[in-house]
Design an enzyme around this catalytic site. Structure first.
Site, PDB file in Angstrom:
ATOM      1  N   MET A 270       1.000  -0.974  -0.119  1.00 15.29           N
ATOM      2  CA  MET A 270      -0.033   0.109   0.063  1.00 15.29           C
ATOM      3  C   MET A 270       0.909   1.234  -0.023  1.00 15.29           C
ATOM      4  O   MET A 270       1.911   1.279   0.891  1.00 15.29           O
ATOM      5  CB  MET A 270      -1.058  -0.167   1.170  1.00 15.29           C
ATOM      6  CG  MET A 270      -1.785   1.206   1.418  1.00 15.29           C
ATOM      7  SD  MET A 270      -2.962   1.284   0.097  1.00 15.29           S
ATOM      8  CE  MET A 270      -3.065   2.985  -0.055  1.00 15.29           C
ATOM      9  N   GLU A 305       4.767   0.648  -5.737  1.00 16.76           N
ATOM     10  CA  GLU A 305       4.388   1.381  -4.743  1.00 16.76           C
ATOM     11  C   GLU A 305       5.069   2.834  -4.427  1.00 16.76           C
ATOM     12  O   GLU A 305       4.406   3.996  -4.523  1.00 16.76           O
ATOM     13  CB  GLU A 305       4.418   0.925  -3.424  1.00 16.76           C
ATOM     14  CG  GLU A 305       3.768  -0.617  -3.285  1.00 16.76           C
ATOM     15  CD  GLU A 305       2.228  -0.689  -3.736  1.00 16.76           C
ATOM     16  OE1 GLU A 305       1.708   0.393  -3.505  1.00 16.76           O
ATOM     17  OE2 GLU A 305       1.837  -1.536  -4.231  1.00 16.76           O
ATOM     18  N   GLU A 327      -3.876   3.126 -10.718  1.00 12.55           N
ATOM     19  CA  GLU A 327      -3.532   1.521 -10.866  1.00 12.55           C
ATOM     20  C   GLU A 327      -3.145   1.161 -12.130  1.00 12.55           C
ATOM     21  O   GLU A 327      -1.927   0.714 -12.446  1.00 12.55           O
ATOM     22  CB  GLU A 327      -4.457   0.578 -10.366  1.00 12.55           C
ATOM     23  CG  GLU A 327      -4.824   0.768  -9.018  1.00 12.55           C
ATOM     24  CD  GLU A 327      -3.733   0.683  -7.907  1.00 12.55           C
ATOM     25  OE1 GLU A 327      -2.593   0.095  -8.437  1.00 12.55           O
ATOM     26  OE2 GLU A 327      -3.620   1.091  -6.727  1.00 12.55           O
TER      27      GLU A 327
HETATM   28 ZN   LIG Z   1      -1.197   0.024  -7.066  1.00 15.43          ZN
END
Ligand SMILES: [Zn+2]
Length: 880
Positions: A270, A305, A327
């Site tokens: 994350m 990330e 994304e």
């Molecule tokens: Zn991602």
């Protein structure tokens, strides 16, 4: 909490927030079961919002302790607090401070969303909607605030206290065993990027000097004793930071960059601003415990990330429908980073394999959705192959259409125009249109139309006219909620091969539709004509896999063999061999079902033999070429009325034949790439191991005792996990005593290492034999297994459901019943992981009638149970 009715969120209903939260001052006093959070929010009306609106803050399973407005306790009739919301009926129409105190029990938080404890470490996960489990908030990505976070904890229990941004101050709290730390993040961010960590952690530190000369302190925090396994992650981070400066002109912007590895984590990692939290699987690596694939995964996820710092954090999404904006783009960026660090063709082949296995199958089933969905029930279920992988393909096509320079100009404009904003797909595409003076209206359909486009290609050579005609018909299949589709703009890599295997010059009659070997296909039916073609050419289609489409062409076996041996585009050389293998497997599956003799794979054998014999080829590339397509990919190719047992039998038979007919090649390469040098994870060494292990796999597939002994010897003598697990995987496919002995030896050696035990669970769960279901049930009682840990569940149950098609799809339905039972048991504790298990039913409607009925029965049984919003959404769509 269970919602009485599923909520439907629609993109068309988007409205800006009525209120803005300028600053967030958090005071978090950590305690294993009684954490107190005091949030002081500076709130003001949003000029773009509605007048006279009440203030509604999101919550999830929250308990309100105290509430004050500008320091005054609020009267009970001026607000309403429930576990899922806090409403101020008539808030002031001016800026004000709202102070909210909530009480949390991190130890009881098994959903791993919000604040929870993992092996004694406090940690948070807020994307997508976890922050509302910490305090009441405008928990939506377009509400950006500046955060200051004070954390307090017992010093013995949590000597390390981290949050986003830069450290401000820290110290003991006199007279107590407690201490505190204050962090400040100057960059406004949405709540999903908030993070906090507290625990007994060891740091591995380094530093990075940015292009403009600013020193950044880097640290990776892990459980003490694991410091020795962080070197590769740290090295990957520094390479990623340098790459983003070079490739996109993006520098890091805080004084520190911290990464924390935790063992209980729902996702991979994350990108919280300045404080990335990772599943430890993507940090920890040593030659004895991690494979080449693990190393490559660590490099990719660390980079991914980190790259989010600009594509996700500095520029975030306006709403969750725009998830692909961060994304898809960031996956594209990490793919390009890995391609630059490793072999570009091999990386492309690997990425396309994953795309086809995961995304094409999703696109063909009941869970299909556009790259930018238009409705959702539960956003957690949209972290999908379509949003991530097809989203990345869409960005790649944009680059192909605009060229290197045009793409960079669009990205530069995006970084300046949208910095500090919550953006949309329209904002993103607008930057490319403006920077290049082009109209991207038709291209935008890639974001809104689901389904994998199909291109029917018919090439014909006209010797008298010296012309080659290519007729193209495109069709986008219907998907849930979208029956009629419009033609897409498809950048289609194309070439014509001459007799000598070299590219013939392309002289299109209509030059406007082609440049740099890329055809722009834009109509439902189109013909491209090329002049000056003096010999019968062999066409090379969709070079580099320039568009995520399926092809139906009139290329014959001889053409494919020629392409596999000669095409200047390495992707298409691979793809031609893979197409030969797939054609054989589909025909062979049909023959086996009809109890007829399977066709001969001679064409494929000679194509593969030629790859083996070509010393100029990268071993990693040859390893990809000789790898036989997986069972799920074959099933997807067959499309309907699939019998997974016949697919398995066809695949086993082909591997056996290849092992026999290519035995000499395999033995030669196995010997040639043996290495006495100590293990190194670099791409070239990994490529040699990949080829060697692919050869071993084919040899062992013959079942010959000498080959089994060879695998057993490699298993015993390997000095690295790549070779050891490759040998174990080949043995796992053989019902021989060596298999069980090797599994036992592996367990004895690694039982104390959960991440390595995951490999052991996964391999056993994938044994394609009827006894495997009982084996999986027994393994659930192994001391290393726990249903509470998402990695263990993915390794054992996930591998069974997703990696063992013949046993998950048992004709008696017991595989479905088992996975559904586990999902139902998990659902109240961790709905995200449960929903993920249920999504493995995504291809059930393509099965033959007996299995289809059994799968449907299992899904209906799940649908009748009391389900979380996550699981109900998946089951509902799967059955729709
Ligand atoms: Zn991602």
């Amino acid at each position: 909490m269970r919602d009485p009715e599923p909520r439907v969120i629609r993109l068309a209903d988007y409205r800006p927030p009525n209120w803005l939260i300028e600053t967030v001052d958090l005071d978090v006093r950590l305690d294993p079961s009684a954490t107190r959070v005091v949030a002081r929010l500076r709130i003001r009306p949003n000029p773009a919002g509605e007048d006279r609106a009440s203030l509604v803050l999101d919550g999830d399973e929250l308990g309100l302790v105290d509430l004050a407005l500008d320091g005054e306790k609020l009267g009970a009739n001026s607000y309403a607090a429930t576990p899922s919301s806090l409403t101020l009926h008539d808030p002031p129409r001016r800026p004000f401070d709202l102070t909210i105190e909530t009480a949390l029990d991190p130890s009881a938080n098994t959903k791993l969303m919000g604040l929870y404890r993992s092996s004694g470490t406090y940690c948070t996960q807020c994307e997508a909607e976890g922050f509302r489990r910490i305090t009441y908030f405008l928990d939506r990505p377009d509400a950006l605030s500046v955060y200051r976070t004070r954390i307090e904890a017992e010093r013995d229990e949590a000597p390390v206290l981290l949050s986003n941004g830069n450290p401000v101050e820290a110290g003991p709290i006199p007279g107590t065993g407690r201490h505190y730390a204050v962090w400040h993040d100057p960059f406004p961010k949405p709540s999903y990027l908030f993070a906090l960590v507290g625990g007994k952690l060891a740091a591995v530190e380094d530093r990075f000097v940015t292009a403009s000369g600013r020193a950044v302190k880097l640290a990776i925090y892990v459980e003490p004793g694991r410091e020795g396994r962080c070197a590769y992650a740290l090295d990957s981070l520094k390479r990623a930071m340098r790459w983003d400066e070079r490739a996109y002109g993006r520098e890091y912007d805080l004084d520190v960059f911290n990464i924390v590895a935790v063992s209980d984590f729902n996702m991979g990692a994350m990108e919280n601003k300045g404080l990335n939290v990772f599943n430890d699987k993507y940090i920890l690596a040593s030659p004895e415990t991690a494979t080449d694939g693990d190393y490559a995964g660590i490099e990719a996820v660390i980079a991914h990330e980190y790259f989010h710092n600009w594509t996700g954090d500095r520029i975030t999404c306006r709403d969750w429908f725009q998830l692909c904006l961060k994304e898809g783009l960031t996956v594209f960026r990490d793919q390009e980073f890995s391609a630059d660090e490793r072999s570009r063709p091999v990386k492309r082949i690997a990425d396309v394999r994953v795309l086809k296995s995961n995304q094409f199958t999703e696109d063909a089933g009941p869970l299909a959705h556009p790259v930018r969905p238009e409705t959702y029930h539960e956003i957690n279920n949209f972290y999908t192959a379509t949003v991530y992988q097809k989203g990345a393909e869409v960005v790649r096509m944009l680059k192909t259409l605009l060229g290197e320079r045009g793409f960079r100009a669009g990205m530069d404009l995006y970084f300046t125009r949208c910095d500090g904003k919550a953006a949309t797909v329209e904002d993103f595409l607008g930057c490319f249109a403006d920077a290049n003076g082009v109209d991207l209206t038709q291209f935008k359909l890639w974001y809104s139309q689901a389904g994998t486009p199909e291109l029917a290609l018919k090439g014909s050579f006209e010797p008298q006219a010296a012309r080659y005609r290519l007729e193209v018909r495109q069709m986008v299949p219907p998907t849930p909620g979208q029956s009629a589709k419009r033609p897409m703009l498809i950048p289609f890599g194309f070439g014509l091969l001459g007799k000598d295997g070299r590219d013939l010059p392309l002289r299109p009659v209509d030059a406007g539709k082609i440049s740099d070997g890329i055809l722009r296909i834009s109509a439902a039916e189109e013909t491209f004509v090329f002049e000056g073609v003096r010999e019968r050419p062999i066409p090379s289609f969709n070079r580099g896999f320039s568009a995520p489409v399926k092809l139906v062409s009139n290329l014959g076996e001889d053409d494919l063999i020629f392409i596999a041996g000669h095409d200047g585009d390495p992707f298409n050389r691979f793809d031609a061999a893979s197409t030969l293998a797939m054609r054989h497997l589909v025909a062979s599956t049909a023959a086996l079902r009809a109890r007829k003799a399977p066709p001969s794979p001679d064409a494929l054998v000679s194509a593969l033999a030629r790859s083996f014999d070509d010393d100029r080829l990268d071993p990693a590339f040859v390893a990809q070429v000789i790898a036989v397509p997986g069972e799920s990919d074959i099933a997807h190719e067959i499309g309907s009325d699939v019998d997974p047992a016949a697919v398995l039998a066809a695949r086993i038979a082909l591997k056996r034949t290849l092992g026999e007919k290519l035995a000499a090649h395999c033995r030669k390469n196995y010997a040639r790439f043996a290495s006495r040098a100590p293990y190194a994870p670099d791409a070239a060494s990994a490529g040699r191991r990949a080829l060697r292990n692919a050869c071993l796999d084919l040899l062992v597939a013959t079942g010959a005792p000498a080959e089994i002994a060879l695998a057993r010897r490699q298993f015993d003598e390997a000095d690295n996990m790549t070779d050891r697990i490759a040998a174990l995987a080949t043995l796992a496919a053989q019902a021989v005593p060596e298999r069980e002995q090797a599994f036992e030896a592996f367990e004895k050696r690694f039982r104390g290492d959960p991440l390595v035990m995951d490999k052991w669970f996964a391999l056993q769960a994938q044994i394609a034999e009827p006894e495997t279901l009982a084996r999986v049930r027994a393994l659930m009682r192994h001391p290393a297994f726990s249903l509470a840990n998402p990695n263990r569940v993915r390794a054992l149950i996930g591998s069974f459901a997703a990696g063992n098609p013949s046993q998950f799809n048992r004709p008696d339905g017991q595989g479905y019943a088992f996975v559904a039972d586990i999902a139902l048991e998990l659902d109240p504790k961790n709905p995200q992981v449960a929903a993920r298990l249920l999504s493995f039913f995504k291809s059930w409607s393509a099965l033959e009638p007996v299995r289809r009925a059994a799968a449907e029965a299992a899904l209906k049984r799940a649908a009748a149970a009391e389900l979380s919003a996550d699981s109900r959404d998946i089951v509902g769509r799967a059955l729709a």
